[in-house]
Design a protein around this motif. Structure first.
Motif, PDB file in Angstrom:
ATOM      1  N   ARG A  53       0.818  -1.211   0.000  1.00  5.94           N
ATOM      2  CA  ARG A  53       0.000   0.000   0.000  1.00  5.94           C
ATOM      3  C   ARG A  53       0.853   1.263   0.000  1.00  5.94           C
ATOM      4  O   ARG A  53       0.505   2.263  -0.659  1.00  5.94           O
ATOM      5  CB  ARG A  53      -0.921  -0.020   1.229  1.00  5.94           C
ATOM      6  N   ALA A  54       1.978   1.214   0.707  1.00  5.25           N
ATOM      7  CA  ALA A  54       2.828   2.401   0.787  1.00  5.25           C
ATOM      8  C   ALA A  54       3.364   2.810  -0.574  1.00  5.25           C
ATOM      9  O   ALA A  54       3.577   4.001  -0.850  1.00  5.25           O
ATOM     10  CB  ALA A  54       3.979   2.135   1.756  1.00  5.25           C
TER      11      ALA A  54
ATOM     12  N   GLU B 253       0.601   4.744  -2.373  1.00  4.78           N
ATOM     13  CA  GLU B 253       0.493   6.093  -1.818  1.00  4.78           C
ATOM     14  C   GLU B 253       1.618   6.980  -2.333  1.00  4.78           C
ATOM     15  O   GLU B 253       1.405   8.165  -2.616  1.00  4.78           O
ATOM     16  CB  GLU B 253       0.511   6.028  -0.294  1.00  4.78           C
TER      17      GLU B 253
ATOM     18  N   ALA C  86       1.022  10.347  -4.761  1.00  6.42           N
ATOM     19  CA  ALA C  86       1.489  11.683  -4.346  1.00  6.42           C
ATOM     20  C   ALA C  86       2.046  12.476  -5.525  1.00  6.42           C
ATOM     21  O   ALA C  86       2.203  13.698  -5.443  1.00  6.42           O
ATOM     22  CB  ALA C  86       2.529  11.533  -3.249  1.00  6.42           C
TER      23      ALA C  86
END
Length: 366
Positions: free
Chosen positions: A354-355, A358, A362
């Motif tokens: 998931r990171a 993200e 961004a």
């Protein structure tokens, strides 16, 4: 041959007299002794063999511990048609002397055969212990385990291998030399063969220990620079002639990427740069494999094989798969993920999760 018969005989006044009769016949000859008796030693036992004797019903086995001197009573008896016998329960290291007689109910026993002797010897070829300083055996030593591995620091260039035989009369060698034995270690894997030959000279076991001596040259870091080249830093300067492209293999995710060029800039030291057969981009999950025994330090040590070392990506260039219409959009992210088969690393932790999503979101332009 004369046969005396006592019988009542009527004569005169009824007196009793003894009459003597003569019986003619030849006595039964004695059987010949068994010939060609042989004795073969084993572990706590001796096997005897001999030639059959015509007319014999049985054979008696005699044993002693001195030449020509046997126990008063036979060790055992063998019935026809047997012509062999195994004497068991004997003491290893003691010489035994054997003789055999033949016999039947009419002729009795023959004389002794020729004498045969043998010394039982142990067939135990096991080790009871194995000691190698600076190294821990894996798995732990067991007499029934014959293969081990161990590793030692690079500073250890020689070891003393001390095997202990379970039977003190067994012979033990280490790589062909009498044990205990000193073994010189090359950097990398070293195979040590321990041969245990039993006292009988026939039985044997081979124990193998693979000792790995670590290299004095190690890979300290791996990163991808702004130009898309992979920069490797080693603990020691490398010999320029050992820097060959086939020593390296890059991977983007699970896909292999060949290295086409290896160079040092400006002079060959502990930093090496690799040029891949295709561009490397930001967020690519890059790993490095290094073949063993190809890269050599200036001190002569060979670098051991390295598998799947993560490469830190410092390049700022985004993959064309990621960009649509000159900017970063959600559709571009999806295209990038699909083309890379979701095998990326956007946040540098070595995995896709998931990171990473993200981190990419961004960058979406408003």
């Amino acid at each position: 041959m004369k046969l005396n018969v006592i019988a009542p005989t009527k004569g005169g006044e009824g007196a009793i007299r003894i009459q003597e009769f003569a019986v003619n016949g030849d006595p039964q000859p004695q059987l010949p002794a068994p010939a060609n008796v042989t004795a073969v030693a084993g572990d706590g036992q001796v096997t005897l063999q001999w030639d059959a004797v015509s007319g014999a019903d049985t054979y008696a086995i005699y044993k002693g511990t001195a030449p020509g001197s046997y126990d008063a009573n036979p060790l055992d008896q063998v019935n026809m048609p047997g012509t062999s016998y195994m004497a068991t329960g004997l003491t290893n290291g003691t010489t035994y002397y054997f003789a055999v007689t033949a016999g039947n109910a009419v002729s009795g026993a023959s004389g002794y055969s020729n004498e045969a002797s043998a010394m039982p010897r142990s067939g135990n070829a096991d080790l009871s212990g194995l000691s190698i300083p600076f190294a821990t055996l894996d798995p732990s030593f067991s007499a029934a385990t014959y293969s081990y591995t161990a590793s030692v620091p690079n500073s250890v260039g020689k070891i003393i291998v001390t095997p202990t035989a379970a039977d003190s009369n067994a012979t033990v060698t280490v790589n062909g030399s009498s044990a205990p034995s000193a073994v010189n270690l090359e950097v990398g894997a070293n195979t040590i063969n321990i041969l245990v030959t039993a006292e009988d000279g026939i039985s044997y076991e081979v124990y193998t220990v693979t000792v790995t001596r670590t290299s004095d040259v190690t890979l300290v870091s791996a990163r991808s620079d702004g130009d898309g080249r992979t920069v490797l830093t080693f603990s020691e300067p490398l010999k320029p002639e050992s820097l060959v492209p086939e020593a390296f293999l890059l991977r983007i995710g699970e896909r292999p990427v060949a290295v086409t060029q290896v160079f040092c800039d400006p002079v060959c030291g502990d930093t090496v740069k690799l040029v891949a057969s295709e561009p490397l981009f930001k967020w690519d999950r890059i790993s490095l494999d290094v073949a063993g025994s190809l890269l050599q330090s200036v001190h002569g040590s060979w670098l051991a094989a390295i598998e799947s070392r993560s490469v830190q990506t410092d390049t700022g260039a985004l993959s064309p798969d990621f960009l649509l219409s000159g900017g970063v959009h959600l559709d571009g992210i999806m295209s990038y993920l699909q083309r890379r088969q979701f095998d990326i690393d956007a946040n540098g932790d070595g995995s896709f999760d998931r990171a990473d999503i993200e981190a990419m979101l961004a960058h979406i332009e408003p």
